[in-house]
Design a protein around this motif. Structure first.
Motif, short mmCIF file in Angstrom:
data_model
loop_
_atom_site.label_atom_id
_atom_site.label_comp_id
_atom_site.label_asym_id
_atom_site.label_seq_id
_atom_site.Cartn_x
_atom_site.Cartn_y
_atom_site.Cartn_z
N CYS A 283 5.51 -1.68 8.13
CA CYS A 283 5.53 -0.27 7.74
C CYS A 283 6.97 0.16 7.53
O CYS A 283 7.76 0.22 8.49
CB CYS A 283 4.86 0.59 8.81
N LEU B 110 -7.42 2.24 1.98
CA LEU B 110 -7.69 1.75 3.33
C LEU B 110 -8.65 0.56 3.30
O LEU B 110 -8.49 -0.40 4.07
CB LEU B 110 -8.28 2.87 4.18
N LEU C 143 3.09 -1.52 4.16
CA LEU C 143 2.75 -0.11 4.05
C LEU C 143 4.02 0.64 3.70
O LEU C 143 4.97 0.68 4.50
CB LEU C 143 2.16 0.42 5.36
N PRO D 203 0.80 5.51 -0.13
CA PRO D 203 -0.15 6.46 0.46
C PRO D 203 -1.42 6.58 -0.38
O PRO D 203 -1.37 6.73 -1.60
CB PRO D 203 0.64 7.78 0.46
N TYR E 136 3.66 8.72 6.23
CA TYR E 136 2.22 8.72 5.92
C TYR E 136 1.45 7.73 6.79
O TYR E 136 0.35 8.05 7.27
CB TYR E 136 2.01 8.37 4.44
N TRP E 137 2.00 6.55 7.00
CA TRP E 137 1.25 5.47 7.65
C TRP E 137 1.47 5.38 9.16
O TRP E 137 0.74 4.65 9.83
CB TRP E 137 1.63 4.13 7.02
N LEU F 39 -1.57 5.82 11.56
CA LEU F 39 -2.49 4.67 11.58
C LEU F 39 -1.92 3.54 12.43
O LEU F 39 -2.63 2.94 13.24
CB LEU F 39 -2.73 4.18 10.15
N CYS G 245 0.84 -1.20 0.00
CA CYS G 245 0.00 0.00 0.00
C CYS G 245 0.88 1.24 0.00
O CYS G 245 1.60 1.51 0.97
CB CYS G 245 -0.91 0.02 1.23
#
Length: 248
Positions: free
Chosen positions: A232, A177, A199, A171, A204-205, A208, A169
């Motif tokens: 991540c 999501l 991620l 951004p 960015y992540w 979360l 994933c």
């Protein structure tokens, strides 16, 4: 290869394998007509026939993708600017995946999806795009070698998972999501195994990840092992290494 000239989305629409322009464009999508509340019983006569269209989409997807090589599905925002660092990251990822022997699968749209397809195509790899009928952001980008347009999200989601060895994933927004948490649920419930979820983009992540670790986990809504399903990172090389290691 030059960028495709932008087309007024109000005058251009993809409905499954059908392309419409101008006043032939529909005001609703197939998913909307399927899922919206109905105040009469007309749906009793239309929904059973709609099942055949859904079946046809599954057959078409399975037929088109059955013989593709091992692949990685990549998600990311359709709104990523072509001049942004995120776009460059997507191109780098597409190139690295091809060099590692993988085809790439994206949603086939602009932005981050285009970047990944472009990196793969420019590197001589297999660049796949699975589009969806939407009132906006719906045309397959010019870097897709094999493209399929779907009417129904749930059919498309099946193809994203069935033919991939990993999810990455970049951004993205609600769509990214949605796919992220669906993939997590499938892995958590052992519907798919040996399926890394990455991620890419720590800045960015990280918010979360912090929320999941500091709120969801202490609330006993998930286990420590569930949190460990997410990787991540910032490095494309590390992402590819995680993917190749999981296949051993």
């Amino acid at each position: 290869m030059a960028n495709v000239t932008e087309i007024d989305q109000s005058e251009f629409q993809i409905r499954g394998s059908v392309q419409l322009r101008r006043d032939r464009c529909a005001t609703t999508t197939a998913d909307q007509r399927l899922l919206d509340r109905h105040d009469d019983t007309q749906w009793l006569h239309t929904d059973p026939w709609r099942v055949l269209r859904i079946q046809g989409e599954f057959v078409e997807g399975f037929d088109a993708l059955a013989e593709i090589p091992k692949a990685v599905t990549v998600f990311g925002s359709a709104r990523t600017d072509p001049g942004s660092p995120e776009y460059r990251l997507g191109r780098e990822l597409g190139t690295a995946l091809v060099q590692a022997g993988y085809a790439v699968i994206t949603g086939g749209g602009p932005g981050a999806m285009e970047a990944v397809n472009r990196g793969a195509s420019e590197s001589g790899g297999y660049s796949i795009g699975l589009g969806i009928e939407l009132p906006f952001e719906q045309r397959l980008n010019e870097w897709v070698d094999l493209g399929i347009n779907f009417r129904y999200f749930f059919v498309r989601k099946t193809m994203f998972v069935k033919y991939a060895q990993a999810f990455v994933c970049l951004p993205g927004g609600f769509g990214t999501l949605d796919e992220l948490f669906e993939a997590l649920t499938l892995v958590q419930t052992h519907k798919v195994t040996k399926f890394p979820i990455i991620l890419l983009g720590v800045d960015y992540w990280s918010g979360l990840i912090d929320w999941i670790r500091d709120t969801v986990l202490p609330g006993a809504k998930i286990d420590e092992s569930d949190l460990a399903l997410l990787h991540c990172i910032d490095s494309v090389a590390e992402a590819v290494e995680l993917i190749t290691a999981s296949a051993k």
